[in-house]
Design a protein around this motif. Structure first.
Motif, short mmCIF file in Angstrom:
data_model
loop_
_atom_site.label_atom_id
_atom_site.label_comp_id
_atom_site.label_asym_id
_atom_site.label_seq_id
_atom_site.Cartn_x
_atom_site.Cartn_y
_atom_site.Cartn_z
N ARG A 10 0.85 -1.20 0.00
CA ARG A 10 0.00 0.00 0.00
C ARG A 10 0.88 1.25 0.00
N ARG A 11 0.58 2.18 -0.87
CA ARG A 11 1.35 3.42 -0.93
C ARG A 11 0.42 4.62 -1.04
N ALA A 12 0.93 5.76 -0.61
CA ALA A 12 0.20 7.02 -0.84
C ALA A 12 0.35 7.37 -2.32
N TRP A 120 -8.09 2.41 1.71
CA TRP A 120 -6.73 2.58 1.18
C TRP A 120 -6.20 1.25 0.66
N VAL A 131 -4.74 8.84 -1.44
CA VAL A 131 -3.97 9.36 -0.30
C VAL A 131 -4.94 10.04 0.66
N TRP A 132 -4.67 9.84 1.93
CA TRP A 132 -5.44 10.47 3.02
C TRP A 132 -4.75 11.79 3.31
N ARG A 133 -5.48 12.89 3.17
CA ARG A 133 -4.87 14.19 3.42
C ARG A 133 -5.52 14.89 4.60
N ARG A 135 -3.39 17.87 5.95
CA ARG A 135 -2.73 19.18 5.91
C ARG A 135 -3.11 19.96 4.64
N THR A 173 8.52 3.83 0.20
CA THR A 173 8.81 4.38 1.54
C THR A 173 9.41 3.26 2.38
N ARG A 175 10.24 1.71 6.54
CA ARG A 175 9.85 1.74 7.94
C ARG A 175 11.07 1.36 8.78
C1 LIG Z 1 -3.59 10.89 9.24
C2 LIG Z 1 -2.78 11.04 7.98
C3 LIG Z 1 -2.68 12.29 7.39
C4 LIG Z 1 -1.97 12.47 6.20
N1 LIG Z 1 -1.96 13.70 5.60
C5 LIG Z 1 -1.31 13.87 4.43
C6 LIG Z 1 -1.35 15.13 3.78
O1 LIG Z 1 -1.95 16.09 4.25
N2 LIG Z 1 -0.70 15.24 2.60
C7 LIG Z 1 -0.06 14.18 2.02
O2 LIG Z 1 0.51 14.34 0.95
N3 LIG Z 1 -0.02 12.95 2.61
C8 LIG Z 1 -0.65 12.78 3.79
N4 LIG Z 1 -0.66 11.55 4.39
C9 LIG Z 1 0.01 10.42 3.74
C10 LIG Z 1 1.40 10.20 4.34
O3 LIG Z 1 2.20 11.31 4.02
C11 LIG Z 1 1.99 8.90 3.78
O4 LIG Z 1 1.24 7.82 4.27
C12 LIG Z 1 3.46 8.77 4.19
O5 LIG Z 1 4.25 9.66 3.44
C13 LIG Z 1 4.01 7.37 3.98
O6 LIG Z 1 3.88 6.98 2.64
P1 LIG Z 1 3.19 5.60 2.27
O7 LIG Z 1 1.79 5.68 2.80
O8 LIG Z 1 3.24 5.54 0.76
O9 LIG Z 1 3.97 4.51 2.90
C14 LIG Z 1 -1.35 11.36 5.59
C15 LIG Z 1 -1.44 10.09 6.20
C16 LIG Z 1 -2.16 9.93 7.37
C17 LIG Z 1 -2.28 8.57 7.98
#
Ligand SMILES: Cc1cc2nc3c(=O)[nH]c(=O)nc-3n(C[C@H](O)[C@H](O)[C@H](O)COP(=O)(O)O)c2cc1C
Length: 185
Positions: A10-12, A120, A131-133, A135, A173, A175
């Motif tokens: 799983r990736r963002a 996801w 992607v969960w955002r 910010r 990414t 861990r």
């Molecule tokens: C609660 C939460 C909030 C997040 N907010 C943002 C965000 O605002 N912008 C963004 O680009 N990614 C956001 N992410 C995604 C993370 O940046 C991402 O999961 C992290 O970089 C690790 O990458 P991966 O999920 O591909 O392993 C968020 C993830 C979580 C769980």
């Protein structure tokens, strides 16, 4: 694919092809979310699907928010708005607040986070990326986002989920390893 692989792969996904996500697939994604664990089966989540004209309203709200938040960073504002413009589908996920019951309200948020994670994980099976955002352009803490979804009473926005068909491969990414995060007592 087995669960261990699914979890690791799983990736963002933040870049999407200019293709709409079919309503049938959105429905499947939401159905997957609703099977998340939740205390006392309160099913505390709600999903607000934003596309088409609603997305244009999101863009207006986001522009206002970003200009207020980052008045000296016009490039950042422009880049954020382009990200939104290039995202075919947005789903805002809320969690129920139970007035006078802080502990249950908190548990509701955990359950809603599980629901988002389920979407996801399942997205990949549908050929989608997400992607969960929270910010910036995610706007989860801004009153304008609450207004956009109709100012529902006693609901907290937990995440703004950007969804689409992946364009480029997402960045890998890493861990740090469970051994660095575990204390065996
Ligand atoms: C609660 C939460 C909030 C997040 N907010 C943002 C965000 O605002 N912008 C963004 O680009 N990614 C956001 N992410 C995604 C993370 O940046 C991402 O999961 C992290 O970089 C690790 O990458 P991966 O999920 O591909 O392993 C968020 C993830 C979580 C769980």
């Amino acid at each position: 694919m087995n669960i261990a692989e699914t979890l690791k792969e799983r990736r963002a996904v933040r870049n999407y092809l200019p293709l709409e996500v079919e309503t049938a697939k959105i429905t499947k994604l939401l159905e997957a979310a609703t099977w998340a664990p939740n205390d006392r089966l309160r099913e505390p989540w709600h999903f607000y699907v934003i596309r088409g004209e609603a997305k244009q309203r999101y863009e207006v709200a986001a522009r206002e928010y970003l200009q207020e938040r980052f008045p000296t960073k016009p490039n950042l504002i422009q880049e954020s708005l382009i990200v939104l413009e290039k995202t075919p589908l947005v789903i805002v996920v809320t969690s129920d607040i139970i007035p006078g019951d802080e502990a249950s309200s908190e548990d509701n948020e955990y359950a809603t986070a599980c629901a988002i994670h389920s979407m996801w994980l399942f997205a990949k099976e549908l050929g989608l990326g997400l992607v969960w955002r929270t910010r910036g352009i995610g706007l989860v803490r801004d009153e304008r986002m609450y207004q956009l979804i109709g100012s529902p009473e006693n609901k907290k926005i937990i995440g703004t989920i950007f969804v689409g068909y992946p364009d480029t491969e997402p960045n890998p990414t890493v861990r740090s390893g469970a051994e660095n995060k575990t204390t065996w007592l």
